[in-house]
Design a protein around this motif. Structure first.
Motif, PDB file in Angstrom:
ATOM      1  N   ASP A  56       8.629  33.204  -0.456  1.00 42.06           N
ATOM      2  CA  ASP A  56       8.488  33.222   0.996  1.00 42.06           C
ATOM      3  C   ASP A  56       8.144  31.859   1.600  1.00 42.06           C
ATOM      4  OD1 ASP A  56       8.951  35.977   1.078  1.00 42.06           O
ATOM      5  OD2 ASP A  56       6.864  36.392   0.578  1.00 42.06           O
ATOM      6  N   GLN A  57       7.823  30.883   0.776  1.00 44.32           N
ATOM      7  CA  GLN A  57       7.433  29.579   1.294  1.00 44.32           C
ATOM      8  C   GLN A  57       8.216  28.486   0.580  1.00 44.32           C
ATOM      9  OE1 GLN A  57       2.959  30.365   0.744  1.00 44.32           O
ATOM     10  NE2 GLN A  57       2.996  29.007   2.512  1.00 44.32           N
ATOM     11  N   LEU A  58       9.065  27.803   1.341  1.00 46.02           N
ATOM     12  CA  LEU A  58       9.811  26.691   0.746  1.00 46.02           C
ATOM     13  C   LEU A  58       8.871  25.531   0.445  1.00 46.02           C
ATOM     14  CD1 LEU A  58      12.573  25.382   0.034  1.00 46.02           C
ATOM     15  CD2 LEU A  58      12.546  24.430   2.358  1.00 46.02           C
ATOM     16  N   ASN A  76      12.523  29.005  12.323  1.00 44.96           N
ATOM     17  CA  ASN A  76      12.598  30.276  11.607  1.00 44.96           C
ATOM     18  C   ASN A  76      12.403  30.113  10.102  1.00 44.96           C
ATOM     19  OD1 ASN A  76      13.202  31.775  13.989  1.00 44.96           O
ATOM     20  ND2 ASN A  76      15.317  31.013  13.875  1.00 44.96           N
ATOM     21  N   GLY A  77      12.125  28.888   9.657  1.00 42.75           N
ATOM     22  CA  GLY A  77      11.908  28.652   8.234  1.00 42.75           C
ATOM     23  C   GLY A  77      13.184  28.367   7.455  1.00 42.75           C
ATOM     24  N   ALA A  78      14.317  28.266   8.159  1.00 43.96           N
ATOM     25  CA  ALA A  78      15.579  27.974   7.480  1.00 43.96           C
ATOM     26  C   ALA A  78      15.633  26.503   7.068  1.00 43.96           C
ATOM     27  CB  ALA A  78      16.757  28.304   8.387  1.00 43.96           C
ATOM     28  N   MET A 122      13.772  32.599  -0.678  1.00 44.09           N
ATOM     29  CA  MET A 122      14.583  33.265   0.338  1.00 44.09           C
ATOM     30  C   MET A 122      15.273  32.244   1.235  1.00 44.09           C
ATOM     31  SD  MET A 122      14.276  36.297  -0.576  1.00 44.09           S
ATOM     32  CE  MET A 122      15.261  36.996   0.750  1.00 44.09           C
ATOM     33  N   ALA A 123      14.598  31.122   1.512  1.00 46.60           N
ATOM     34  CA  ALA A 123      15.208  30.086   2.347  1.00 46.60           C
ATOM     35  C   ALA A 123      16.418  29.474   1.655  1.00 46.60           C
ATOM     36  CB  ALA A 123      14.180  29.005   2.674  1.00 46.60           C
TER      37      ALA A 123
END
Length: 417
Positions: free
Chosen positions: A213-215, A263-265, A405-406
């Protein structure tokens, strides 16, 4: 200072993250490595007391000094209760057995002694007899104040696994009689290399986190930089390789804010808004890289810092001096032969001599088939060569291998493209 209960909790959590390692290091130097668990217990008790006291009586004017005073007093209570102060070994007490207990406790909590204690702990934890994974877990737990749960989350494993790693490392330290000391002479360089590798692994885990969940785990990167800065600011450990690693981390950390969108992308280097890069960190990187030039020859950190610097000074992605980047990678590959280095080199090679030549070299690499980055690079190279189907296959394979996820979303966009 009056704070709400939630604000008080947040302050304690912040101070715990920044001060727990320092306090634990000091207490371990006082009690000896065989009582590391006691030192950690005192730190925990101190933080619990802070939570309880500050919630009802307000935060003291100097909360850091309050924590050190409470921890010191708790340690003094242990010493008095066990009636073993006079029996402490010369090594544990630094030869000051005849001092009274209060004087001894005060002396350990001077700023210079706190720094010295952290260095002693860092070199002990990064002893070559301890595996790299255990070294990182110990650094995060003892020196950086992370919980077992947080460490497990950072490395995508269970709390039980992390607890076992830390336990085995502690037992190894005790059984082998590893000393709480900063080595000297030739031994210092050998041990310093292990310390730097552990710090860089810690930074790398934060920079490209294995957490789904965290790049980016900026907290891990910050702790790695803090430990490296500690080495750089101490005359005994200030070496060109230390400055080079600190420069590398400054250049890399400078791009944090531009690496993801709201958005974290993921935003690729070619598409990043360079105005969002932290110029202060870039300037610091230049300072440490210039200072690192005093050495006899470049280390791997010098070369990697040079590559990161070239990206930071380029006004645009296209204007990057790719031929110089490729030259640095050639030197790095000669110094540190590795298929991973060769893979990164291929990206620069594609810019200088074309994607077809880079594709041939990457296809001939071995041992990387289970690495998602390998397939992502192959996908990019095939796409640049106009070979759509092989590109899609490798993007999909990379999606299967990554836990982020990213990164999955980025690869999905590439596949659809």
């Amino acid at each position: 200072m009056a704070l709400t209960g939630n604000e008080s909790n947040q302050l304690v959590a912040h101070l715990f993250r920044h001060e727990a390692g320092r306090i634990a290091s000091v207490l371990t130097c006082m009690f000896g490595f065989d009582r590391l668990d006691l030192a950690e217990d005192i730190v925990q008790d101190t933080m619990v007391q802070a939570l309880q006291s500050w919630r009802f009586h307000g935060v003291p004017d100097n909360p850091r000094a309050w924590l050190y005073r409470v921890a010191r007093n708790k340690a003094l209570d242990v010493v008095r209760r066990e009636k073993r102060f006079r029996e402490m070994s010369t090594e544990t007490a630094y030869g000051h057995q005849q001092e009274n207990a209060d004087t001894m406790q005060d002396r350990y909590f001077f700023d210079e002694e706190i720094t010295d204690s952290q260095l002693r702990m860092l070199f002990a934890i990064c002893h070559p007899a301890i595996g790299a994974e255990s070294q990182m877990a110990m650094c995060l737990k003892i020196l950086c104040g992370l919980s077992v749960r947080e460490i497990a989350g950072a490395f995508l494993t269970t709390e039980e696994t992390i607890a076992k790693r830390i336990y085995r490392a502690k037992e190894k330290l005790r059984q082998d009689g590893i000393q709480l000391e900063v080595p000297t002479g030739a031994q210092l360089l050998v041990r310093l290399d292990a310390v730097l590798k552990s710090i860089y692994l810690l930074f790398s885990e934060g920079y490209n986190s294995s957490n789904s969940d965290q790049l980016i785990r900026q907290d891990l990167c910050e702790e790695a930089m803090r430990l490296c800065l500690l080495l750089a600011q101490t005359p005994r450990t200030q070496r060109p390789s230390v400055d080079a690693l600190l420069a590398l981390m400054c250049f890399q950390a400078a791009r944090f804010d531009a690496r993801t969108d709201a958005n974290g992308a993921i935003i690729l280097l070619a598409d990043q808004d360079r105005s969002r890069w932290n110029q202060t960190l870039i300037q610091q990187g230049h300072i440490y890289l210039n200072r690192s030039a005093e050495g006899a020859g470049p280390s791997e950190y010098h070369l990697e810092a040079g590559i990161a610097m070239l990206h930071c000074i380029a006004p645009t992605y296209e204007a990057t001096s790719w031929s110089t980047v490729l030259m640095y990678y050639d030197l790095l590959l000669a110094l540190k032969p590795s298929p991973v280095v060769a893979l990164h080199r291929a990206v620069a090679l594609a810019k200088v001599e074309g994607p077809q030549k880079a594709l041939i070299e990457v296809a001939n690499l071995s041992g990387l088939d289970a690495m998602h980055h390998y397939h992502a690079v192959l996908g990019d190279l095939y796409e640049q060569c106009g070979q759509v189907e092989p590109a899609r296959i490798h993007y999909q394979r990379a999606m299967q291998l990554t836990t982020s996820m990213a990164e999955k979303e980025l690869l999905r966009r590439k596949t659809e493209r």
